[in-house]
Each structure stands twice: as structure tokens, then as C-alpha cells.
Design an enzyme around this catalytic site. Structure first.
Site, PDB file in Angstrom:
ATOM      1  N   HIS A 138       2.148   3.570  -9.243  1.00  0.00           N
ATOM      2  CA  HIS A 138       1.956   2.128  -9.460  1.00  0.00           C
ATOM      3  C   HIS A 138       3.144   1.538 -10.232  1.00  0.00           C
ATOM      4  CE1 HIS A 138      -1.934   2.275  -7.668  1.00  0.00           C
ATOM      5  NE2 HIS A 138      -2.497   2.990  -8.623  1.00  0.00           N
ATOM      6  N   ASP A 174       0.828  -1.219   0.000  1.00  0.00           N
ATOM      7  CA  ASP A 174       0.000   0.000   0.000  1.00  0.00           C
ATOM      8  C   ASP A 174       0.859   1.265   0.000  1.00  0.00           C
ATOM      9  OD1 ASP A 174      -2.421   1.330  -0.042  1.00  0.00           O
ATOM     10  OD2 ASP A 174      -2.542   1.462   2.146  1.00  0.00           O
ATOM     11  N   LEU A 180      10.973 -20.409  -5.362  1.00  0.00           N
ATOM     12  CA  LEU A 180       9.918 -19.496  -4.899  1.00  0.00           C
ATOM     13  C   LEU A 180       8.610 -19.658  -5.681  1.00  0.00           C
ATOM     14  CD1 LEU A 180       9.283 -16.938  -3.101  1.00  0.00           C
ATOM     15  CD2 LEU A 180       9.902 -15.588  -5.109  1.00  0.00           C
TER      16      LEU A 180
HETATM   17  C1  IPE Z   1      -5.193  -2.618  -0.118  1.00  0.00           C
HETATM   18  O1  IPE Z   1      -4.966  -1.272  -0.275  1.00  0.00           O
HETATM   19  C2  IPE Z   1      -5.257  -3.278  -1.467  1.00  0.00           C
HETATM   20  C3  IPE Z   1      -3.989  -3.433  -2.159  1.00  0.00           C
HETATM   21  C4  IPE Z   1      -2.818  -3.109  -1.694  1.00  0.00           C
HETATM   22  C5  IPE Z   1      -4.083  -4.014  -3.459  1.00  0.00           C
HETATM   23  P1  IPE Z   1      -6.168  -0.228  -0.338  1.00  0.00           P
HETATM   24  O2  IPE Z   1      -5.554   1.110  -0.474  1.00  0.00           O
HETATM   25  O3  IPE Z   1      -7.142  -0.627  -1.389  1.00  0.00           O
HETATM   26  O4  IPE Z   1      -6.859  -0.421   1.077  1.00  0.00           O
HETATM   27  P2  IPE Z   1      -7.683   0.600   1.958  1.00  0.00           P
HETATM   28  O5  IPE Z   1      -8.667   1.297   1.048  1.00  0.00           O
HETATM   29  O6  IPE Z   1      -6.686   1.571   2.532  1.00  0.00           O
HETATM   30  O7  IPE Z   1      -8.309  -0.233   3.014  1.00  0.00           O
HETATM   31  C1  IPE Z   2      -1.792   0.270  -3.340  1.00  0.00           C
HETATM   32  O1  IPE Z   2      -1.497   1.623  -3.330  1.00  0.00           O
HETATM   33  C2  IPE Z   2      -2.022  -0.236  -4.742  1.00  0.00           C
HETATM   34  C3  IPE Z   2      -3.431  -0.569  -5.023  1.00  0.00           C
HETATM   35  C4  IPE Z   2      -4.395  -0.568  -4.164  1.00  0.00           C
HETATM   36  C5  IPE Z   2      -3.751  -0.928  -6.401  1.00  0.00           C
HETATM   37  P1  IPE Z   2      -2.645   2.721  -3.262  1.00  0.00           P
HETATM   38  O2  IPE Z   2      -2.965   3.129  -4.666  1.00  0.00           O
HETATM   39  O3  IPE Z   2      -3.788   2.268  -2.445  1.00  0.00           O
HETATM   40  O4  IPE Z   2      -1.875   3.899  -2.539  1.00  0.00           O
HETATM   41  P2  IPE Z   2      -2.483   4.923  -1.483  1.00  0.00           P
HETATM   42  O5  IPE Z   2      -2.987   4.137  -0.328  1.00  0.00           O
HETATM   43  O6  IPE Z   2      -3.580   5.658  -2.197  1.00  0.00           O
HETATM   44  O7  IPE Z   2      -1.327   5.793  -1.144  1.00  0.00           O
HETATM   45 MG    MG Z   3      -4.122   2.436  -0.409  1.00  0.00          MG
END
Ligand code: IPE
Ligand code: IPE
Ligand code: MG
Length: 239
Positions: free
Chosen positions: A35, A18, A130
Site C-alpha cells: 500500500h 488494484d 487538476l
Molecule cells: C477494488 O479492489 C477497490 C480498490 C482498489 C480500492 P478490490 O481488491 O477491493 O476488489 P475485488 O475484491 O478484487 O473486487
Molecule cells: C488495492 O490493492 C488497494 C485496496 C483495495 C485498498 P489490493 O490490496 O486489493 O491488492 P490485491 O488485489 O490484493 O493484490
Molecule cells: Mg485487490
């Protein structure tokens, strides 16, 4: 690893990657660049897991809830995944990494599905090094619901009996190829599971890091593994 057995090194690691959005924002970049950087970090972490002889690495790439995001962000992620498979597959083959995707990723379209099936086929013979599992359009709750539905159908069709239902049978029907996660890491500062592997993390050690995923390095992973090795895993026993 069977529950109750002490292991110094985590055999099965899962990561909630995240923080890509906040990383992009803090650098005044477009979200897709966050990303993209996140995918580059995956490459480094896979390499580290191979050299540390970790059995499996399970990564949360896209949740069922992430479908609520803007269309442009979703198509950016889809393109990055296609690009990553294309660019990283030769390295995975060279390192003998078994690649699997799980979740309802068909929702991304037939193009991505074909590429995933092809990549899985090209790495399917590698079972001892792995295992790299990518959760794509995955939700832990719906995984459990689907397992229950499949068990019900099996009972109706006569291929299974009610007495066959146990903790293992739920795992057999789960989309996730791993049964037990030893170490779950979440970057990005939040202390939650966000509907990732609900059943498999029953006895996982959980490490939450403030660092955003694009800033995560192999040294951070080494630190997490070190922390894990110091924990006494009791599994409910009086030791
Ligand atoms: C969790 O992150 C999902 C992934 C890392 C793919 P999110 O950004 O979607 O989760 P929330 O919204 O903070 O719970
Ligand atoms: C996690 O990073 C990747 C996905 C959920 C696809 P985020 O895109 O949720 O990043 P933040 O939480 O907004 O910083
Ligand atoms: Mg996120």
C-alpha cells in the site's frame, strides 16, 4: 464534457488502483509495504495528470467492501493516508491541485476526517487545474441509494418536485464530484468495476491492465491516454 462531444484527450480519468497486496506478496513484503508503494505511485500519476492538463483524476482508495479486511491492514491504510496528506499537501498546493475526498470516510475516525477537511480547505480555491478526487470507504450502489433518499427527503420537505427528478439530479446528490468519467483504468488483471462509480462510468472507455498498481508508471498512463485518443466514441449514434 457533455455526452456526445468527441474529445481527443480524456478530460476526466478514474483509476481502480488494484494489486498492492499481490505486489507485496511477490516481493515477500508485508502487505502495508504494498500500500505504501501504491501511495508513491499516486504521487507520480498526479504529477503526470497535471503536466498533461487532465481536468480530473478520481482514485479508488478504499471500498465499502474493503472493511472486511484484517484490522491491521485497515489501520495501516489509515496511517498511510494521514501520512500522505501530510507529505503531499505542500506539493498539491504548489501545483494548484484541488483535493477532495468522498465516501463514508468518517468511519476511519475523527482524526482522519479533520485532516481531510483541512487539506480540502487549503486547496479549495484551485478550480481550474487538476481536480484530484479520492474515493475512501466508497460504494457505487450505496451512493445511488443515498441520492434516492436525499431526493425523497427534498420532495417531502417541498424543496423539490417529482418532475425535477432527472439524470442530472441523481448526479447532483452523488458523493462523487465528477459527473462523467471519460477513461476508467483498472490495474491488477481483473476485469470488473468492484462497486466503483456505477453511475458516472456510463460511457467511459475502460482499460484493464495486468500490471499491479505499484508497478504502474507515468508511461503506462501516457499509453492509456494514447489508446483513448484512438477510440471512436459514438455514444450510440450512427456515425
Ligand atoms: C477494488 O479492489 C477497490 C480498490 C482498489 C480500492 P478490490 O481488491 O477491493 O476488489 P475485488 O475484491 O478484487 O473486487
Ligand atoms: C488495492 O490493492 C488497494 C485496496 C483495495 C485498498 P489490493 O490490496 O486489493 O491488492 P490485491 O488485489 O490484493 O493484490
Ligand atoms: Mg485487490
Amino acid at each position: 464534457m457533455a455526452l456526445g462531444v468527441q474529445s481527443k484527450k480524456p478530460e476526466n480519468i478514474a483509476i481502480i488502483m488494484d494489486g498492492n497486496g499481490r505486489w507485496a506478496k511477490s516481493h515477500s513484503f508485508e502487505i502495508t509495504k504494498g500500500h505504501k508503494r501504491g501511495v508513491e505511485v499516486v504521487r507520480e500519476i498526479v504529477e503526470e495528470c497535471v503536466s498533461q492538463h487532465i481536468n480530473s483524476l478520481t482514485l479508488f482508495a478504499f471500498s465499502t467492501e474493503n472493511w472486511t479486511r484484517p484490522k491491521t491492514e485497515i489501520s495501516g491504510i489509515k496511517n498511510l493516508i494521514i501520512e500522505a496528506i501530510h507529505e503531499q499537501l505542500p506539493e498539491l498546493v504548489e501545483k494548484k491541485v484541488k483535493l477532495s475526498f468522498f465516501g463514508n470516510y468518517s468511519k476511519f475516525g475523527s482524526n482522519i476526517k479533520e485532516k481531510i477537511l483541512d487539506a480540502e480547505k487549503k486547496t479549495s480555491k484551485y478550480k481550474e487545474d487538476l481536480r484530484l478526487n479520492i474515493a475512501l470507504s466508497y460504494g457505487g450502489r450505496s451512493d445511488i441509494v443515498e441520492s434516492c433518499k436525499q431526493i425523497t427527503s427534498s420532495i417531502i420537505s417541498g424543496s423539490m418536485e417529482e418532475s425535477d427528478i432527472n439524470e442530472e439530479s441523481i448526479l447532483e446528490f452523488s458523493q462523487c464530484p465528477e459527473n462523467n468519467i471519460d477513461l476508467l483504468i483498472r490495474t491488477g488483471g481483473d476485469h470488473r468495476i468492484s462497486n466503483f462509480l456505477l453511475y458516472q462510468v456510463a460511457y467511459a472507455e475502460i482499460i484493464f491492465l495486468d500490471k499491479l498498481w505499484p508497478d504502474f508508471t507515468k508511461l503506462d498512463l501516457q499509453d492509456c491516454i494514447k489508446q483513448f485518443s484512438k477510440v471512436e466514441r459514438r455514444f450510440g449514434q450512427r456515425l
